[in-house]
Design an enzyme around this catalytic site. Sequence first.
Site, PDB file in Angstrom:
ATOM      1  N   THR A   1       0.843  -1.217   0.000  1.00 30.58           N
ATOM      2  CA  THR A   1       0.000   0.000   0.000  1.00 30.58           C
ATOM      3  C   THR A   1       0.864   1.246   0.000  1.00 30.58           C
ATOM      4  O   THR A   1       1.851   1.303   0.697  1.00 30.58           O
ATOM      5  CB  THR A   1      -0.835   0.046   1.289  1.00 30.58           C
ATOM      6  OG1 THR A   1      -1.643  -1.091   1.346  1.00 30.58           O
ATOM      7  CG2 THR A   1      -1.725   1.293   1.314  1.00 30.58           C
ATOM      8  N   VAL A  30     -12.659  -5.538   1.645  1.00 31.05           N
ATOM      9  CA  VAL A  30     -12.075  -4.216   1.402  1.00 31.05           C
ATOM     10  C   VAL A  30     -11.310  -3.824   2.658  1.00 31.05           C
ATOM     11  O   VAL A  30     -11.815  -3.990   3.776  1.00 31.05           O
ATOM     12  CB  VAL A  30     -13.181  -3.182   1.092  1.00 31.05           C
ATOM     13  CG1 VAL A  30     -12.614  -1.771   0.986  1.00 31.05           C
ATOM     14  CG2 VAL A  30     -13.906  -3.560  -0.201  1.00 31.05           C
ATOM     15  N   GLY A  53      -0.946  -1.078   6.840  1.00 28.38           N
ATOM     16  CA  GLY A  53      -0.799  -2.207   7.759  1.00 28.38           C
ATOM     17  C   GLY A  53      -1.962  -3.163   7.667  1.00 28.38           C
ATOM     18  O   GLY A  53      -2.520  -3.390   6.584  1.00 28.38           O
TER      19      GLY A  53
END
Lengths: 140, 180
Positions: A1, A30, A53
Amino acid sequence: TIGMLAIDQDGHVAAGTSTNGLTHKVPGRVGDSPIVGAGAYADSEAGAAAATGDGDVMMRFLPSYLAVELMRAGADPSTACKTAISRIKRHYSEFFGAIICANTTGHYGAACNKVPGLSQFRFMVANTESDAPLLKSVDC
Amino acid sequence: RASLPLVINTWPFKDATAAAWDALQSGGSVLDAVEKGCARCETEQCDGSVGYGGSPDETGETTLDAMIMNGDTMEVGAVGDLKRIKNAVGVARAVMEYTSHTMLVGESASLFAENMGFIAEDLTTNKSMNIFSQWLKGNCQPNYRKNVFPDPSQYCGPYKPRATLQPNKMRRHANTHSHD
């Protein structure tokens, strides 16, 4: 990410995230990244924050929103980040996660939760201090 | 010492930082900077945790999540469980600019993206297929199931719900290689 914050010289603030999420997730799952206040939050009157995370846990505590509200109340970015991390740690001591914070004066900070595999969190900064982006890190 | 303008991003994704900084320096807005920075990671598949060809789900499919937020107007665009479209943060911005919604998810978000001119393409690569096939060979470990049978710590699905719920002692699997 990737979570990214941008602040221009006029004090306009934006934040964004993009991820392909957890490997082997249940279809339809999600994570925190697209959830406003969890993956990222921006308010040109206070600053911005972005988290990364274990999104299933982190989203429940809205860490980016909390960090921005703490900066709005006068906390410096590092303190705001640390407080957001410790709020999660109180319930999930072993969670994998980190957060970056920046306020409207251009100060920034980061924090992370120390777990096996994450003892230091590295992030990138670009500002007028140097021509090229700078690699920064914080100990978790 | 603080100074503006500023770009900061998680993880050592240097190209993304540079792309965002260049956008700002060439007169772009902070929204342009964030979109271009995140899109660079989608294109470069930053450490396998961003963009196509990473983190396959239990069916082997790669799906994407992204958001963008304007701190001046407090507008937000977000997509979750986006399929078949590589530029997730671009679609998030389209949600913000072409709807009065905040978040679109799943197959419908992909159809919205196609209607807004984004290209539909396969997000699977040999690498993500390999990750998926190795996982199947390893009895689908790790997974995110609990209170089901067969025992998810030993076997693949399909799973059925248990009659009784066990106390939540699930070991979490997020790590440097698999996280949001």
